[in-house]
Design a protein around this motif. Structure first.
Motif, PDB file in Angstrom:
ATOM      1  N   LEU A  49      -5.785  -3.600   6.510  1.00 55.10           N
ATOM      2  CA  LEU A  49      -6.308  -4.659   5.928  1.00 55.10           C
ATOM      3  C   LEU A  49      -6.866  -5.482   7.054  1.00 55.10           C
ATOM      4  N   ASP A  50      -8.169  -6.132   6.843  1.00 58.10           N
ATOM      5  CA  ASP A  50      -8.787  -7.078   7.874  1.00 58.10           C
ATOM      6  C   ASP A  50      -9.074  -8.272   7.532  1.00 58.10           C
ATOM      7  N   THR A  51      -8.926  -8.699   6.288  1.00 61.59           N
ATOM      8  CA  THR A  51      -9.493  -9.968   5.855  1.00 61.59           C
ATOM      9  C   THR A  51      -8.500 -10.820   4.897  1.00 61.59           C
ATOM     10  N   LEU A  52      -8.409 -12.101   5.437  1.00 61.00           N
ATOM     11  CA  LEU A  52      -7.771 -13.324   4.888  1.00 61.00           C
ATOM     12  C   LEU A  52      -8.655 -14.192   4.351  1.00 61.00           C
ATOM     13  N   SER A  53      -9.116 -14.125   2.883  1.00 60.87           N
ATOM     14  CA  SER A  53      -9.962 -15.048   2.563  1.00 60.87           C
ATOM     15  C   SER A  53      -9.273 -16.393   1.921  1.00 60.87           C
ATOM     16  N   MET A  54      -9.181 -17.178   2.928  1.00 59.02           N
ATOM     17  CA  MET A  54      -8.388 -18.728   2.776  1.00 59.02           C
ATOM     18  C   MET A  54      -9.041 -19.642   3.266  1.00 59.02           C
ATOM     19  N   GLY A  55      -9.143 -20.870   2.747  1.00 62.40           N
ATOM     20  CA  GLY A  55      -9.523 -22.125   3.296  1.00 62.40           C
ATOM     21  C   GLY A  55     -10.780 -22.587   2.604  1.00 62.40           C
ATOM     22  N   MET A  56     -11.043 -24.004   2.177  1.00 64.03           N
ATOM     23  CA  MET A  56     -12.193 -24.489   1.595  1.00 64.03           C
ATOM     24  C   MET A  56     -12.594 -25.660   2.109  1.00 64.03           C
ATOM     25  N   SER A  57     -13.452 -26.748   1.741  1.00 66.69           N
ATOM     26  CA  SER A  57     -14.038 -27.562   2.516  1.00 66.69           C
ATOM     27  C   SER A  57     -12.869 -28.617   2.966  1.00 66.69           C
TER      28      SER A  57
ATOM     29  N   ASP B  27      -9.632 -27.959   3.761  1.00 66.24           N
ATOM     30  CA  ASP B  27      -8.394 -27.494   4.436  1.00 66.24           C
ATOM     31  C   ASP B  27      -8.819 -26.314   5.235  1.00 66.24           C
ATOM     32  N   PHE B  28     -10.034 -25.977   5.695  1.00 71.16           N
ATOM     33  CA  PHE B  28     -10.197 -24.916   6.412  1.00 71.16           C
ATOM     34  C   PHE B  28      -9.756 -24.930   7.818  1.00 71.16           C
ATOM     35  N   GLU B  29      -9.574 -25.829   8.420  1.00 69.57           N
ATOM     36  CA  GLU B  29      -8.828 -25.862   9.995  1.00 69.57           C
ATOM     37  C   GLU B  29      -7.361 -25.228   9.660  1.00 69.57           C
ATOM     38  N   ALA B  30      -6.561 -25.818   8.657  1.00 63.27           N
ATOM     39  CA  ALA B  30      -5.501 -25.266   8.655  1.00 63.27           C
ATOM     40  C   ALA B  30      -5.626 -23.695   8.369  1.00 63.27           C
ATOM     41  N   ALA B  31      -6.319 -23.290   7.585  1.00 61.90           N
ATOM     42  CA  ALA B  31      -6.543 -21.960   7.027  1.00 61.90           C
ATOM     43  C   ALA B  31      -6.928 -21.102   8.299  1.00 61.90           C
ATOM     44  N   ILE B  32      -7.595 -21.551   9.173  1.00 61.63           N
ATOM     45  CA  ILE B  32      -7.965 -21.018  10.641  1.00 61.63           C
ATOM     46  C   ILE B  32      -6.800 -20.864  11.391  1.00 61.63           C
ATOM     47  N   ALA B  33      -6.097 -22.076  11.489  1.00 58.65           N
ATOM     48  CA  ALA B  33      -4.776 -22.004  12.249  1.00 58.65           C
ATOM     49  C   ALA B  33      -3.977 -20.969  11.865  1.00 58.65           C
ATOM     50  N   ALA B  34      -3.874 -20.670  10.423  1.00 57.44           N
ATOM     51  CA  ALA B  34      -2.995 -19.507   9.764  1.00 57.44           C
ATOM     52  C   ALA B  34      -3.416 -18.193   9.904  1.00 57.44           C
ATOM     53  N   GLY B  35      -4.803 -17.826  10.340  1.00 59.56           N
ATOM     54  CA  GLY B  35      -5.224 -16.677  10.478  1.00 59.56           C
ATOM     55  C   GLY B  35      -6.357 -16.211   9.374  1.00 59.56           C
ATOM     56  N   SER B  36      -7.102 -17.112   8.911  1.00 63.63           N
ATOM     57  CA  SER B  36      -8.039 -16.975   7.825  1.00 63.63           C
ATOM     58  C   SER B  36      -9.132 -16.260   8.720  1.00 63.63           C
ATOM     59  N   THR B  37      -9.689 -15.321   7.934  1.00 61.40           N
ATOM     60  CA  THR B  37     -10.892 -14.500   8.439  1.00 61.40           C
ATOM     61  C   THR B  37     -12.274 -14.677   7.625  1.00 61.40           C
ATOM     62  N   ILE B  38     -12.067 -15.270   6.535  1.00 59.75           N
ATOM     63  CA  ILE B  38     -13.131 -15.724   5.510  1.00 59.75           C
ATOM     64  C   ILE B  38     -12.907 -17.246   4.980  1.00 59.75           C
ATOM     65  N   ILE B  39     -13.590 -18.071   5.183  1.00 62.28           N
ATOM     66  CA  ILE B  39     -13.514 -19.526   4.726  1.00 62.28           C
ATOM     67  C   ILE B  39     -14.770 -19.897   3.719  1.00 62.28           C
ATOM     68  N   ARG B  40     -14.239 -20.597   2.541  1.00 59.67           N
ATOM     69  CA  ARG B  40     -15.194 -20.363   1.549  1.00 59.67           C
ATOM     70  C   ARG B  40     -15.434 -21.788   1.251  1.00 59.67           C
ATOM     71  N   ILE B  41     -16.750 -22.174   1.800  1.00 57.54           N
ATOM     72  CA  ILE B  41     -16.890 -23.432   1.712  1.00 57.54           C
ATOM     73  C   ILE B  41     -18.401 -23.975   0.880  1.00 57.54           C
TER      74      ILE B  41
END
Ligand SMILES: *Cc1c(COP(=O)(O)O)cnc(C)c1O
Length: 226
Positions: free
Chosen positions: A194-202, A204-218
């Protein structure tokens, strides 16, 4: 602010967050959520360099894809999927982020046209086990991932999460993003590639990137209010 300016601002914020949280540069993809936004706005975002767009409602998405068919857009489906809608999704999207049961995955696999590359799939996880929410319970993820891996016209890429803000802030020690990351690591240890974590929106995306998100949905932060 124009869409072009907002896109530039978000790209800068992604760049800074990748640095701050020791993420590899360009490891976070910006997915523009264009539901309930006009074709003109999508066109403007595309002209500013945005290539990946996500839609939630199939009929609306089909109208937009038709109107924008001359543009080389990568389309992602992120909405709830009814079984009678799977054929059009299998035929017209590159990614589906919102898989929450095997029956839907099986239909998408059967209906994916042979001339297209495998459909990229994320399993939507109900990370806090909330009764009122869609998504797969964490304890059921491994079995579903195994079954999806057997479907040749699908490519399982990872997990998608939409956390409940109230619960995450007040009652939890581990953030839902962190929990989703750890669940993904568990799957990787079990041999899933697996190579994808789709997490984070308008919001909360910084927190999602901190946790390892690879796709943010904005959505809102690019296009404004829906
Ligand atoms: C609408 C939507 C988004 C975008 O939300 P914003 O708060 O507007 O950024 C992201 N993911 C999913 C699943 C959505 O339905």
């Amino acid at each position: 602010m124009t869409i072009t300016k907002r896109l530039n601002t978000i790209s800068e914020e992604i760049y800074l967050a990748e640095k701050k949280y020791h993420r590899i540069p360009n490891s976070v993809l910006l997915l523009a959520v264009s539901k309930k936004q006009s074709i003109e706005k999508i066109h403007e975002a595309f002209s500013a360099g945005q290539k990946c767009f996500a839609e939630n409602y199939l009929q609306e998405a089909m109208e937009k894809q038709k109107a924008l068919s001359d543009l080389d857009i990568e389309w992602h489906f992120i909405g709830n999927i009814q079984s009678n809608k799977t054929k059009l999704i299998a035929e017209n999207f590159n990614w589906v982020h919102s898989i929450n049961k095997l029956s839907i995955a099986t239909r998408l696999n059967a209906q994916r046209p042979a001339h297209l590359s495998p459909l990229n799939i994320c399993i939507e996880v109900n990370i806090d086990g909330e009764k009122t929410k869609s998504g797969v319970m964490p304890q059921d993820i491994v079995e579903l991932a195994k079954n999806i891996s057997d479907l040749k016209n699908l490519k399982l890429r990872g997990l998608m999460v939409i956390p409940e803000k109230a619960i995450s802030a007040a009652r939890q020690t581990l953030s839902p993003f962190r929990k989703t990351f750890l669940l993904q690591q568990e799957l990787i240890q079990r041999g899933f590639k697996l190579d994808t974590l789709s997490m984070g929106m308008s919001s909360d995306f910084e927190a999602a990137i901190a946790a390892g998100s690879t796709i943010i949905r904005i959505g809102t932060a690019i296009f404004g209010k829906r």
